[in-house]
Motif scaffolding. Structure first.
Motif, PDB file in Angstrom:
ATOM      1  N   GLY A  74       2.075  16.267  -9.046  1.00 31.25           N
ATOM      2  CA  GLY A  74       0.999  15.861  -9.940  1.00 31.25           C
ATOM      3  C   GLY A  74       0.593  14.405  -9.848  1.00 31.25           C
ATOM      4  N   LEU A  75       1.206  13.647  -8.923  1.00 29.11           N
ATOM      5  CA  LEU A  75       0.911  12.213  -8.853  1.00 29.11           C
ATOM      6  C   LEU A  75      -0.531  11.947  -8.446  1.00 29.11           C
ATOM      7  N   PHE A  76      -1.024  12.696  -7.462  1.00 23.55           N
ATOM      8  CA  PHE A  76      -2.385  12.461  -6.981  1.00 23.55           C
ATOM      9  C   PHE A  76      -3.424  12.852  -8.042  1.00 23.55           C
ATOM     10  N   GLU A  77      -3.162  13.949  -8.758  1.00 22.25           N
ATOM     11  CA  GLU A  77      -4.068  14.338  -9.834  1.00 22.25           C
ATOM     12  C   GLU A  77      -4.085  13.260 -10.924  1.00 22.25           C
ATOM     13  N   LEU A 116      -4.095   9.101   4.129  1.00 21.43           N
ATOM     14  CA  LEU A 116      -3.149  10.115   3.684  1.00 21.43           C
ATOM     15  C   LEU A 116      -2.872   9.995   2.186  1.00 21.43           C
ATOM     16  N   VAL A 117      -2.950   8.790   1.652  1.00 20.72           N
ATOM     17  CA  VAL A 117      -2.750   8.574   0.222  1.00 20.72           C
ATOM     18  C   VAL A 117      -4.034   8.858  -0.564  1.00 20.72           C
ATOM     19  N   PHE A 118      -5.175   8.390  -0.048  1.00 25.25           N
ATOM     20  CA  PHE A 118      -6.414   8.449  -0.824  1.00 25.25           C
ATOM     21  C   PHE A 118      -7.152   9.780  -0.750  1.00 25.25           C
ATOM     22  N   ILE A 119      -7.043  10.503   0.349  1.00 20.34           N
ATOM     23  CA  ILE A 119      -7.778  11.771   0.458  1.00 20.34           C
ATOM     24  C   ILE A 119      -7.354  12.759  -0.633  1.00 20.34           C
ATOM     25  N   PRO A 120      -6.048  12.960  -0.874  1.00 21.87           N
ATOM     26  CA  PRO A 120      -5.673  13.881  -1.968  1.00 21.87           C
ATOM     27  C   PRO A 120      -6.175  13.408  -3.333  1.00 21.87           C
ATOM     28  N   ILE A 224       8.210  10.630 -12.087  1.00 20.60           N
ATOM     29  CA  ILE A 224       8.691   9.241 -12.041  1.00 20.60           C
ATOM     30  C   ILE A 224       9.265   8.923 -10.657  1.00 20.60           C
ATOM     31  N   ILE A 225       9.998   9.870 -10.103  1.00 17.42           N
ATOM     32  CA  ILE A 225      10.562   9.673  -8.752  1.00 17.42           C
ATOM     33  C   ILE A 225       9.433   9.556  -7.723  1.00 17.42           C
ATOM     34  N   SER A 226       8.377  10.353  -7.886  1.00 19.42           N
ATOM     35  CA  SER A 226       7.219  10.279  -6.977  1.00 19.42           C
ATOM     36  C   SER A 226       6.581   8.900  -7.025  1.00 19.42           C
ATOM     37  N   LEU A 230       6.300   6.333  -3.913  1.00 20.34           N
ATOM     38  CA  LEU A 230       5.001   5.832  -3.463  1.00 20.34           C
ATOM     39  C   LEU A 230       4.997   4.304  -3.425  1.00 20.34           C
ATOM     40  N   ILE A 231       5.509   3.683  -4.474  1.00 20.31           N
ATOM     41  CA  ILE A 231       5.574   2.208  -4.514  1.00 20.31           C
ATOM     42  C   ILE A 231       6.487   1.685  -3.412  1.00 20.31           C
ATOM     43  N   LEU A 232       7.619   2.350  -3.221  1.00 24.95           N
ATOM     44  CA  LEU A 232       8.543   1.963  -2.154  1.00 24.95           C
ATOM     45  C   LEU A 232       7.872   2.054  -0.793  1.00 24.95           C
ATOM     46  N   THR A 233       7.098   3.118  -0.586  1.00 25.03           N
ATOM     47  CA  THR A 233       6.375   3.311   0.681  1.00 25.03           C
ATOM     48  C   THR A 233       5.404   2.169   0.940  1.00 25.03           C
TER      49      THR A 233
END
Length: 427
Positions: A74-77, A116-120, A224-226, A230-233
């Motif tokens: 649900g992170l992208f939503e 890859l991050v922004f398209i979803p 929260i893990i997601s 993402l921040i770590l990435t």
């Protein structure tokens, strides 16, 4: 004879890719293997080592796995709803905001990771509004390549050029940054005119208010893990040079770490979601363009260009930005940049008086090679990945011809503006 065979295979492969009569993965792999069968490469294993950019291949694999894992959490939503609430006035403002964010991110991390991050996120937004995602995806492809021209780390050719020319991060950004923002704004204006019918919609403010970002959250712990992953990435990509890590290492680590923590019981299902056809397409395309390098066609072409330009810095710079922009639309810009670097360096030996300061040429090569990737759907890795995700998640496509029809004007204007910038500011 090898040169003729390599050129025929290259031209025939690209003709099939343009006409889209045959699946592109089949074209790329058959083109690559036929080059090997005809003996274009003395050693097939060495050809794979030399011409297949495994860093790109592994980067795609790792990030595709990562995106597939956290997309289900649900992170992208969530990010889509938050973004929509920021740019909630109308379609034009939403488009402007998304493409600007993509360009900004592409200046910091590589273009492939950015899309890859922004398209979803974009697809989540367009789904919630029930609008056509094509203009947004197209604009984000353009923005990712334009934003990549701004910094040394924004696009692989820039890393190569800065290393060869001895340019530091600040110097490069202060020179290429301004023209990148001008090109971005120009692109946004042109595309908003092109897609005005699609983008000309009001966003229902009451409907937006009813969207609750927290409704996208299923399992709070996984969410929260997601976020953490993402921040770590992003941090690892931003500081990858300080960490002395390749993009592929980061992507594979983060992708399989996410799989271990969040979806260790669904490994087979996640791996099925990886666009293996796209990865194989990249593999074949690298070999096909490698055939032009192996046979010396690309090298001879660059020296031919140098001879045409003569002894004029201005003529060479204008020719360089135009040709590198055009060639990079059909040939991977990495081998083209690699062959042009020694040509540019050698100009000081040929005519030290005219070519005493090579900086205008380095920036011309950078702008041409990076912007030219926008010419075709296969001109840059980000293009291929973004369109593959559009196909995967929405079952929609932009044909080669339609993409080029829209992109040709944008890239041509960007290259002309860049040429004027180099002519009057740098020379």
């Amino acid at each position: 004879m090898d040169r003729i065979i390599a050129l025929i295979i290259f031209l025939f492969s690209y003709t099939l890719l343009i006409t889209e009569k045959v699946n592109r993965t089949i074209v790329a792999i058959l083109g690559a293997t036929i080059m090997m069968i005809f003996g274009i490469f003395d050693n097939h294993i060495e050809a794979i080592k030399n011409y297949v950019d495994v860093n790109t291949i592994y980067l795609l694999m790792g990030m595709m796995i990562f995106v597939s894992v956290i997309r289900k959490k649900g992170l992208f939503e969530y990010l889509g709803i938050v973004t929509l609430k920021i740019f909630k006035k109308n379609g034009f403002l939403l488009y402007f905001g998304l493409t600007f964010m993509v360009a900004l991110m592409s200046a910091i991390i590589d273009n492939v990771t950015t899309v890859l991050v922004f398209i979803p996120i974009t697809l989540a937004i367009t789904d919630s509004l029930d609008v056509d995602p094509l203009p947004f995806i197209f604009g984000e492809i353009m923005a990712s390549n334009i934003g990549g021209t701004a910094t040394i780390i924004g696009d692989p050719p820039n890393i190569m050029i800065a290393s060869a020319a001895g340019l530091n991060f600040t110097e490069f950004f202060l020179t290429n940054g301004p023209i990148s923002f001008i090109n971005l704004f120009t692109m946004q204006i042109i595309t908003m005119i092109m897609f005005k019918k699609t983008l000309n919609f009001k966003i229902d403010q009451e409907k937006v208010k009813s969207f609750d970002p927290h409704s996208a959250i299923g399992n709070k712990k996984d969410f929260i893990i997601s976020w953490f992953l993402l921040i770590l990435t992003l941090l690892m990509f931003i500081f990858q040079h300080q960490l002395e890590m390749e993009s592929s290492t980061i992507a594979l680590f983060i992708g399989f770490l996410a799989l271990l923590i969040l979806d260790k019981d669904e490994v087979e299902e996640i791996l099925k979601e990886v666009e293996w056809g796209t990865i194989l397409f990249f593999f074949g395309l690298f070999i096909i363009t490698g055939g032009l390098v192996e046979t010396g066609i690309l090298k001879d072409f660059t020296y031919f260009l140098a001879k045409i330009a003569g002894d004029s810095m201005r003529s060479f710079a204008m020719m360089l930005i135009g040709v590198s922009g055009t060639v990079s639309g059909v040939v991977d810009n990495i081998p083209f940049t690699a062959t042009m670097i020694p040509v540019i360096k050698n100009l000081q030996n040929i005519n030290p008086e005219t070519f005493g300061n090579l900086n205008p040429l380095w920036y011309a090569l950078s702008l041409g090679a990076c912007l030219g990737g926008n010419f075709t759907p296969i001109g840059a890795s980000a293009n291929i990945i973004a369109l593959a995700m559009l196909k995967q998640f929405k079952n929609e496509e932009i044909s080669f011809i339609n993409f080029f029809k829209y992109a040709a004007l944008i890239v041509s204007v960007n290259l002309i503006i860049s040429a004027i910038y180099i002519e009057f500011i740098l020379i």
